[in-house]
Design an enzyme around this catalytic site. Structure first.
Site, mmCIF file in Angstrom:
data_model
loop_
_atom_site.group_PDB
_atom_site.id
_atom_site.type_symbol
_atom_site.label_atom_id
_atom_site.label_comp_id
_atom_site.label_asym_id
_atom_site.label_seq_id
_atom_site.Cartn_x
_atom_site.Cartn_y
_atom_site.Cartn_z
ATOM 1 C CE LYS A 9 -4.223 -1.867 2.136
ATOM 2 N NZ LYS A 9 -5.082 -1.787 3.347
ATOM 3 C CE1 TYR A 49 -9.714 -2.499 0.432
ATOM 4 C CE2 TYR A 49 -8.670 -0.644 -0.654
ATOM 5 C CZ TYR A 49 -8.582 -1.763 0.140
ATOM 6 O OH TYR A 49 -7.363 -2.166 0.649
ATOM 7 C CG ASN A 112 -3.793 -1.736 6.875
ATOM 8 O OD1 ASN A 112 -3.643 -1.436 5.695
ATOM 9 N ND2 ASN A 112 -4.848 -2.402 7.303
ATOM 10 C CG HIS A 115 -5.527 -6.001 -0.122
ATOM 11 N ND1 HIS A 115 -6.729 -6.094 0.529
ATOM 12 C CD2 HIS A 115 -5.602 -6.853 -1.184
ATOM 13 C CE1 HIS A 115 -7.511 -6.964 -0.138
ATOM 14 N NE2 HIS A 115 -6.837 -7.427 -1.177
ATOM 15 C CD GLU A 126 -9.203 -8.820 -3.334
ATOM 16 O OE1 GLU A 126 -10.035 -8.480 -2.483
ATOM 17 O OE2 GLU A 126 -8.075 -9.282 -3.042
HETATM 18 P P1 RTP Z 1 -7.388 -5.506 3.328
HETATM 19 O O1 RTP Z 1 -8.756 -5.761 2.718
HETATM 20 O O2 RTP Z 1 -6.785 -4.175 2.896
HETATM 21 O O3 RTP Z 1 -6.439 -6.650 3.187
HETATM 22 O O4 RTP Z 1 -7.536 -5.370 4.889
HETATM 23 P P2 RTP Z 1 -8.458 -6.206 5.843
HETATM 24 O O5 RTP Z 1 -9.185 -7.290 5.119
HETATM 25 O O6 RTP Z 1 -7.598 -6.566 6.997
HETATM 26 O O7 RTP Z 1 -9.454 -5.063 6.291
HETATM 27 P P3 RTP Z 1 -10.890 -4.648 5.695
HETATM 28 O O8 RTP Z 1 -11.856 -4.739 6.805
HETATM 29 O O9 RTP Z 1 -11.167 -5.360 4.420
HETATM 30 O O10 RTP Z 1 -10.670 -3.103 5.412
HETATM 31 C C1 RTP Z 1 -10.026 -2.695 4.234
HETATM 32 C C2 RTP Z 1 -9.037 -1.601 4.553
HETATM 33 O O11 RTP Z 1 -9.734 -0.424 4.961
HETATM 34 C C3 RTP Z 1 -8.950 0.285 5.892
HETATM 35 N N1 RTP Z 1 -9.699 0.422 7.142
HETATM 36 N N2 RTP Z 1 -9.740 1.532 7.828
HETATM 37 N N3 RTP Z 1 -11.588 1.898 10.912
HETATM 38 C C4 RTP Z 1 -10.800 2.273 9.948
HETATM 39 O O12 RTP Z 1 -10.306 3.378 9.867
HETATM 40 C C5 RTP Z 1 -10.508 1.288 8.897
HETATM 41 N N4 RTP Z 1 -10.959 0.036 8.862
HETATM 42 C C6 RTP Z 1 -10.434 -0.512 7.750
HETATM 43 C C7 RTP Z 1 -7.664 -0.492 6.101
HETATM 44 O O13 RTP Z 1 -6.699 0.029 5.197
HETATM 45 C C8 RTP Z 1 -8.093 -1.887 5.728
HETATM 46 O O14 RTP Z 1 -6.986 -2.677 5.370
HETATM 47 MG MG MG Z 2 -10.341 -6.944 3.334
#
Ligand code: RTP
Ligand code: MG
Length: 138
Positions: A9, A49, A112, A115, A126
């Protein structure tokens, strides 16, 4: 062999951490079979997203994802989807296990560093979103 989709990222690319992150995938048995650096358009980021549209973190997430280039890649290996997520650690770096990418490099829940696809269905969608089959070197 399973394939998963990975993004290094903007926060990580900006801080020159591409090599550090790739090394963790390679060390743990994942192989890069496709890779490119791109700057996401707003439209591309929103489509990627789409599942999060309407959530409070969606707009800032899109702004962040288009703020600098990213590395999009396909990783291959045994149990690649789960392994990739294990190497990345929890979404929130304060909850991520020691030694994971997010524990070591992430700046915040949003910024973070990486992804990884969360299921075989997401991985297929994806990968196809960013790569044509001739760009993947299995
Ligand atoms: P990713 O899809 O990026 O691998 O991450 P993930 O599954 O661990 O998390 P997801 O729930 O799918 O959320 C996608 C991305 O959105 C951002 N995020 N910000 N509360 C917040 O500010 C928040 N929650 C999620 C993060 O960049 C997350 O990886
Ligand atoms: Mg995710």
């Amino acid at each position: 062999m399973e394939r998963t989709f990975s993004i290094i990222k903007p926060d990580a690319v900006k801080r020159n951490l591409i090599g550090e992150i790739l090394q963790r995938f390679e060390r743990n048995g994942l192989r890069v079979v496709a890779s490119k650096m791109i700057r996401l358009s707003r439209e591309q980021a929103e489509g990627f997203y789409a599942e999060h549209k309407g959530r409070d973190f969606y707009e800032p997430l899109i702004e962040y994802m288009i703020s600098a280039p990213v590395i999009v890649q396909v990783l291959e290996g045994e149990g690649a989807i789960a392994k990739n997520r294990e190497i990345m650690g929890a979404t929130d770096p304060s909850k991520a296990a020691e030694g994971t990418i997010r524990a070591d490099f992430a700046l915040s829940v949003r910024e973070n560093s990486a992804h990884g696809s969360d299921s075989p269905e997401s991985a297929a969608r994806e990968i196809a979103y960013f790569f044509s089959t001739i760009e993947i070197c299995g």
